[in-house]
Write an enzyme that holds these catalytic residues in place. Structure first.
Site, mmCIF file in Angstrom:
data_model
loop_
_atom_site.group_PDB
_atom_site.id
_atom_site.type_symbol
_atom_site.label_atom_id
_atom_site.label_comp_id
_atom_site.label_asym_id
_atom_site.label_seq_id
_atom_site.Cartn_x
_atom_site.Cartn_y
_atom_site.Cartn_z
ATOM 1 N N PHE A 2 42.564 35.701 30.163
ATOM 2 C CA PHE A 2 42.373 36.466 28.927
ATOM 3 C C PHE A 2 43.242 37.723 29.005
ATOM 4 C CE2 PHE A 2 40.221 38.221 25.208
ATOM 5 C CZ PHE A 2 40.190 37.071 24.445
ATOM 6 N N GLY A 44 47.718 45.175 30.140
ATOM 7 C CA GLY A 44 47.536 45.622 31.527
ATOM 8 C C GLY A 44 47.974 44.532 32.503
ATOM 9 N N HIS A 45 47.577 43.292 32.220
ATOM 10 C CA HIS A 45 48.002 42.179 33.083
ATOM 11 C C HIS A 45 49.525 42.015 33.023
ATOM 12 C CE1 HIS A 45 43.780 40.740 32.154
ATOM 13 N NE2 HIS A 45 43.807 40.684 33.454
ATOM 14 N N GLY A 97 45.524 46.010 39.652
ATOM 15 C CA GLY A 97 45.432 47.174 38.778
ATOM 16 C C GLY A 97 44.650 48.319 39.414
ATOM 17 N N ARG A 123 37.168 42.580 28.968
ATOM 18 C CA ARG A 123 35.805 42.711 28.422
ATOM 19 C C ARG A 123 35.781 43.508 27.112
ATOM 20 N NH1 ARG A 123 34.292 42.896 34.201
ATOM 21 N NH2 ARG A 123 32.871 41.152 34.503
#
Ligand code: PAF
Length: 287
Positions: A30, A34-35, A148, A188
């Site tokens: 998901f 950031g990923h 992260g 989330r």
């Protein structure tokens, strides 16, 4: 981009890349920006000749009973398209049976470090994280791996485990990516109701104020009370923990700050637990 679903498949690929620097970017999918910043950092470390391998695996052993394993958001097709567009070389997407043998006996645990902070709120969480990360390291045998900084304690757990078990893998921390209003990106966040989403940037606001206050020479205990009160002013926020710790050792602090410290927040909005952190620096000595 190659997609592998089995350990033997990803191992065979890894063997074909034996001479290349392989950089691993583990995720639970998901994907958000950031990923993608993890993927870019991995590419930077790999260079043109190296290879970046991402993983997508919602690891059941890091979720406690009653946590959000079932409702954890998933969208494999979108994730694969994003990784492909980012130039990732391969993605490993195993299912649970491929990873966990029902007769497995071995776990990896960073004892005390796993029990404090988030470990207190989520008993067993870091055991699950350390065990899956070790397994991914052993399956893929990367030169380096990216994680992260939003998950500050997770990064500390992984660095400690790599040091203690002589894993010889370089661990690279990547700064937290934020939405325009300061909310730390997290898979989330999509589970927040509109009203909770509107209230959630209070974590970042409280941290930004704390950064400014730290430079005035305030003690760690007063800084902590200030952050708690600021978060408490938002009726939708259920403050789970506010901690100020030494940024290196994670030792508890109460007196005046003399070294960089980290403020770690865990705040629930409804059933969604959000975390964030920032480093604060002590007041500069006046000559
Ligand atoms: O940070 C995460 O997404 C997970 O904890 C990790 C490191 C991929 C292990 O499951």
């Amino acid at each position: 981009m190659q997609i592998c679903r089995t350990r033997s498949g990803i191992r065979a690929l890894r063997e074909n890349w034996a001479g290349a620097d392989v950089i691993l970017a583990p995720t639970m999918g998901f994907l958000h920006d950031g990923h993608l910043s993890l993927m870019r950092r991995a590419r930077l470390r790999a260079g043109k000749e190296g290879r970046v391998i991402a993983t997508i695996f919602v690891n059941p052993t890091q979720f406690g009973p009653g946590e959000d394993l079932e409702s954890y958001p998933r969208d494999e097709a979108r994730d694969v398209a994003l990784l492909r567009a980012e130039g990732v070389d391969a993605v490993f997407i195993p299912d649970v049976r491929e990873i966990y043998d029902p007769h497995a006996q071995t776990i990896v645990e960073t004892q005390e470090l796993a029990k404090i902070l988030i470990g207190k709120l989520r008993p067993g969480h870091f055991r699950g994280v350390a065990t899956i990360v070790t397994k991914l390291f052993n399956i893929i045998r990367p030169l380096a791996a990216v994680f992260g900084e939003k998950d500050f304690q997770q990064l500390a757990v992984i660095r400690t485990m790599v040091r203690d078990l002589d894993m010889g893998i370089e661990i690279i921390g990547v700064p937290t990516a934020r939405e325009a209003d300061g909310l730390a990106m997290s898979s989330r966040n999509v589970r927040l109701s509109p009203a909770d989403r509107a209230a959630a940037p209070i974590l970042h606001a409280a941290l930004a104020e704390a950064q400014a206050l730290a430079a005035t020479g305030i003690t760690a205990s007063r800084l902590r009370s200030h952050v708690r009160a600021r978060l408490g002013s938002e009726p939708r926020a259920q403050v789970r923990s506010v901690d100020i710790r030494d940024a290196e050792s994670l030792a508890s602090l109460s007196g005046p700050l003399s070294r960089p410290a980290v403020i770690l927040l865990a705040v629930s909005f409804g059933s969604v637990l959000l975390i964030d952190n920032c480093i604060v620096h002590p007041a500069k000595e006046t000559p």
